[in-house]
Every structure is written in C-alpha cells, then in structure tokens.
Design a protein around this motif. Structure first.
Motif, PDB file in Angstrom:
ATOM      1  N   ALA A   1      36.866 -88.930  70.816  1.00 18.81           N
ATOM      2  CA  ALA A   1      37.220 -89.354  69.462  1.00 18.81           C
ATOM      3  C   ALA A   1      38.706 -89.697  69.380  1.00 18.81           C
ATOM      4  O   ALA A   1      39.099 -90.673  68.707  1.00 18.81           O
ATOM      5  CB  ALA A   1      36.873 -88.246  68.467  1.00 18.81           C
ATOM      6  N   LEU A   2      39.541 -88.911  70.069  1.00 18.63           N
ATOM      7  CA  LEU A   2      40.983 -89.176  70.081  1.00 18.63           C
ATOM      8  C   LEU A   2      41.278 -90.518  70.752  1.00 18.63           C
ATOM      9  O   LEU A   2      42.094 -91.315  70.268  1.00 18.63           O
ATOM     10  CB  LEU A   2      41.700 -88.036  70.812  1.00 18.63           C
ATOM     11  CG  LEU A   2      43.216 -88.169  71.009  1.00 18.63           C
ATOM     12  CD1 LEU A   2      43.927 -88.259  69.662  1.00 18.63           C
ATOM     13  CD2 LEU A   2      43.746 -86.988  71.806  1.00 18.63           C
ATOM     14  N   GLU A   3      40.614 -90.778  71.850  1.00 18.02           N
ATOM     15  CA  GLU A   3      40.835 -92.036  72.570  1.00 18.02           C
ATOM     16  C   GLU A   3      40.386 -93.234  71.737  1.00 18.02           C
ATOM     17  O   GLU A   3      41.029 -94.282  71.755  1.00 18.02           O
ATOM     18  CB  GLU A   3      40.102 -91.995  73.911  1.00 18.02           C
ATOM     19  CG  GLU A   3      40.717 -91.006  74.902  1.00 18.02           C
ATOM     20  CD  GLU A   3      39.951 -90.891  76.202  1.00 18.02           C
ATOM     21  OE1 GLU A   3      40.580 -90.630  77.245  1.00 18.02           O
ATOM     22  OE2 GLU A   3      38.696 -91.067  76.165  1.00 18.02           O
ATOM     23  N   ARG A   4      39.285 -93.082  71.000  1.00 22.74           N
ATOM     24  CA  ARG A   4      38.852 -94.181  70.124  1.00 22.74           C
ATOM     25  C   ARG A   4      39.899 -94.438  69.038  1.00 22.74           C
ATOM     26  O   ARG A   4      40.155 -95.579  68.667  1.00 22.74           O
ATOM     27  CB  ARG A   4      37.500 -93.836  69.485  1.00 22.74           C
ATOM     28  CG  ARG A   4      36.320 -93.949  70.439  1.00 22.74           C
ATOM     29  CD  ARG A   4      34.999 -93.960  69.678  1.00 22.74           C
ATOM     30  NE  ARG A   4      34.802 -92.741  68.882  1.00 22.74           N
ATOM     31  CZ  ARG A   4      34.241 -91.637  69.354  1.00 22.74           C
ATOM     32  NH1 ARG A   4      33.847 -91.573  70.627  1.00 22.74           N
ATOM     33  NH2 ARG A   4      34.077 -90.582  68.568  1.00 22.74           N
ATOM     34  N   GLU A   5      40.483 -93.366  68.542  1.00 23.84           N
ATOM     35  CA  GLU A   5      41.456 -93.494  67.453  1.00 23.84           C
ATOM     36  C   GLU A   5      42.721 -94.223  67.909  1.00 23.84           C
ATOM     37  O   GLU A   5      43.241 -95.089  67.200  1.00 23.84           O
ATOM     38  CB  GLU A   5      41.815 -92.109  66.914  1.00 23.84           C
ATOM     39  CG  GLU A   5      42.772 -92.108  65.731  1.00 23.84           C
ATOM     40  CD  GLU A   5      42.151 -92.651  64.459  1.00 23.84           C
ATOM     41  OE1 GLU A   5      42.900 -93.148  63.600  1.00 23.84           O
ATOM     42  OE2 GLU A   5      40.903 -92.585  64.317  1.00 23.84           O
ATOM     43  N   ILE A   6      43.230 -93.865  69.090  1.00 20.24           N
ATOM     44  CA  ILE A   6      44.486 -94.477  69.532  1.00 20.24           C
ATOM     45  C   ILE A   6      44.264 -95.735  70.375  1.00 20.24           C
ATOM     46  O   ILE A   6      45.203 -96.472  70.645  1.00 20.24           O
ATOM     47  CB  ILE A   6      45.361 -93.469  70.309  1.00 20.24           C
ATOM     48  CG1 ILE A   6      44.673 -93.039  71.612  1.00 20.24           C
ATOM     49  CG2 ILE A   6      45.688 -92.262  69.457  1.00 20.24           C
ATOM     50  CD1 ILE A   6      45.526 -92.127  72.462  1.00 20.24           C
ATOM     51  N   GLY A   7      42.998 -95.959  70.794  1.00 17.47           N
ATOM     52  CA  GLY A   7      42.657 -97.199  71.497  1.00 17.47           C
ATOM     53  C   GLY A   7      43.035 -97.250  72.953  1.00 17.47           C
ATOM     54  O   GLY A   7      43.146 -98.348  73.525  1.00 17.47           O
ATOM     55  N   THR A   8      43.210 -96.103  73.571  1.00 22.24           N
ATOM     56  CA  THR A   8      43.542 -96.078  74.997  1.00 22.24           C
ATOM     57  C   THR A   8      43.174 -94.725  75.577  1.00 22.24           C
ATOM     58  O   THR A   8      43.157 -93.718  74.846  1.00 22.24           O
ATOM     59  CB  THR A   8      45.049 -96.344  75.214  1.00 22.24           C
ATOM     60  OG1 THR A   8      45.297 -96.565  76.606  1.00 22.24           O
ATOM     61  CG2 THR A   8      45.899 -95.198  74.729  1.00 22.24           C
TER      62      THR A   8
END
Length: 297
Positions: A39-46
């Motif tokens: 979920a964190l990676e989806r939020e920041i896009g990387t």
C-alpha cells in the motif's frame, strides 16, 4: 493516504533486513506486513524494498522515506503523550478571565504554584471590571473559565468559591478610624469616590444605596476598585470596595460596613468536564479565599 502503521512497517524492515524479523517485532503476520508495504509503494509510486532470494534490501527511495518516517513516528508518539497529559489535566493551555481585583489577591499565588508544579501548562489571563463582560467573553469562546463576582445572568456552569466582604476605605486620620464599623448613613455624609458605569461596581453600589435609602455625595469616578481604595487612603474621599481591592493599596482606614455586606466570588466554567479546568477549580476550592474573604487582621 499513507498510514502511520505503513511507515512503522517500513522502518522495521529497514532496521531488521528481514520480513520475518520485522513482522515479529511488530507483532503482526508477514502477509499483513507485506500488505502495508504494498500500500505504501502504491501511494508513493515506487518500490521501497527490493526482495532478494534471501531477505530484503531497502531501495534508495525506501531509505529516504524511512528517515522521514522515523520523525513522523516520533512526533506521533509525542502527540499521544501530550494528549494523555492534557486529558489528565497536567498539560495544555488554560485561558482565565478574572475580575481585576482577583489577580493579585486570589490568583497570583495559585498561578505561581502551578507554574512550578506543572511547567507544561500555559496560562492566558484577561482582566475585566465587569462580570457581565467576562461572561460574554466566555460565551464567545475566548476563555475557559472566569473568576470574580456573579454576572447578572449566565448559561454556564457556576461554582461558588466563597464570599468576600465589602468594606469602607478612608484616610489614615479619618474619623472612621475610631469606629469598629461604618453604616451606609455615615458614608452618605462624606465625599464619595464612585465608579465609572463601565465597572460593574457602579450598579452594585447604587443598588446598595437605594436599598438603604441614601444618596452619595460623589466627588469623582474611577474605573478600578483598587484605584478607589488608593484614592480613599490618600484622603480624596471615602470608598466602598471589595476586600480583594485592598491588595497593594496605600495605608488608610479600612472598616466593615454595618450591617456587614458580603459578595459571592464564583468560578464559571465553559466545559465542566475538561480535566485541566477541573484541576484548577479544585485548587481554588481547596485554597479558598485569602483570609476567608474578610478584612485582614
């Protein structure tokens, strides 16, 4: 929206270098931890971690986010601690509106003690010469509690702290010095120091005269009972003041009225359930009025 839990998971991964260790540290399952990171990676896009055959390795972005995450987690923990202390009435800001005569006489010793015992409590003090104006100040959300005489009317929670005596002040060599108490009829024969209409004492003193069928021989007006006491002590006339106005007044003759006249001192609270307000009001009740609200011996 990035959650604190996701940031906590990232920090644990960076510091553990292992999903298994990070999950155990956070008391959660590995799948739940992986879900938070995704979920964190989806939020920041990387990506924030690189998954290796054995273990994981944080990416450059992951290390940068983890550094900021530590600060965010620290401040979040601090926010919880502050919230708990405020909820316990041990920290926060307390806005007090006070009748001007109450500041030195009643509040100063309590405020000094609180600053020593509770340095995380900040105070704001506003002084007034009218109980009705104080009540409007409280209603406008500009104060948490008010201390002074009772207003004409109020919709707020009121508790009585005690009663203070109303006294006559004259010069040191005045004839009242030979009397144990002074009647209003005797006051009416002397030059009188009255109050400006902006001070609630003006109406109170006039109503007292009307009830006893007298008229004052007014020579001047003042907005402050403390100033009235000082002027009377300097032989400018006689004045009727609350005992609280005598703090710091010049030497003179101070006598009780005959018959005695007492005035309620109350505390009005905007939010009676507020822990900080309740602790302060409890201290007011515990200490009571200086000298029980009577003329100092």
């Amino acid at each position: 929206m990035i959650t604190l839990r996701a940031l906590e998971c990232l920090v644990a991964l960076v510091e553990s270098d292992s999903v298994t260790s990070a999950a155990a540290r956070l008391h959660m399952s590995q799948s739940a931890l992986s879900h938070q990171i995704a979920a964190l990676e989806r939020e920041i896009g990387t990506p924030v971690i690189e998954r290796l055959p054995r273990g994981i390795r944080p990416t450059v972005a992951g290390l940068a986010v983890a550094a900021e995450a530590r600060n965010a987690l620290h401040h979040a923990g601090r926010a919880v601690t502050v919230g708990r202390r405020v909820g316990e009435g041990r920290a926060g800001r307390l806005r007090i509106a006070s009748a001007e005569t109450m500041t030195t006489w009643l509040l100063a010793p309590i405020l000094r003690q609180w600053r020593a015992r509770h340095p995380e409590v900040a105070f704001e003090l506003s002084e007034f010469s009218s109980a009705d104006r104080m009540d409007r100040f409280l209603s406008a959300g500009k104060a948490d509690l008010i201390v002074g005489p009772e207003p004409t009317t109020t919709v707020h929670h009121v508790e009585r702290i005690g009663q203070e005596e109303m006294v006559v002040v004259a010069g040191a060599g005045h004839r009242f010095a030979d009397e144990p108490a002074v009647s209003l009829a005797a006051v009416a024969t002397e030059p009188f120091i009255h109050y400006d209409p902006e001070n609630g004492m003006a109406i109170w003193v006039d109503e007292l005269a009307d009830r006893h069928g007298i008229a004052y021989d007014t020579v001047l007006h003042t907005r402050s009972p403390r100033t009235a006491a000082q002027l009377a002590g300097a032989n400018m006339g006689v004045a009727i003041v609350p005992v609280s106005a005598l703090a710091g007044a010049a030497e003179g003759t101070v006598r009780p009225l005959d018959p005695p006249v007492l005035r309620d001192v109350i505390v009005t609270i905007a939010a009676p359930a507020d822990a900080l307000s309740r602790r302060f009001v409890a201290e007011l009740h515990r200490r009571g009025l200086p000298g029980d609200g009577r003329i100092p011996a």
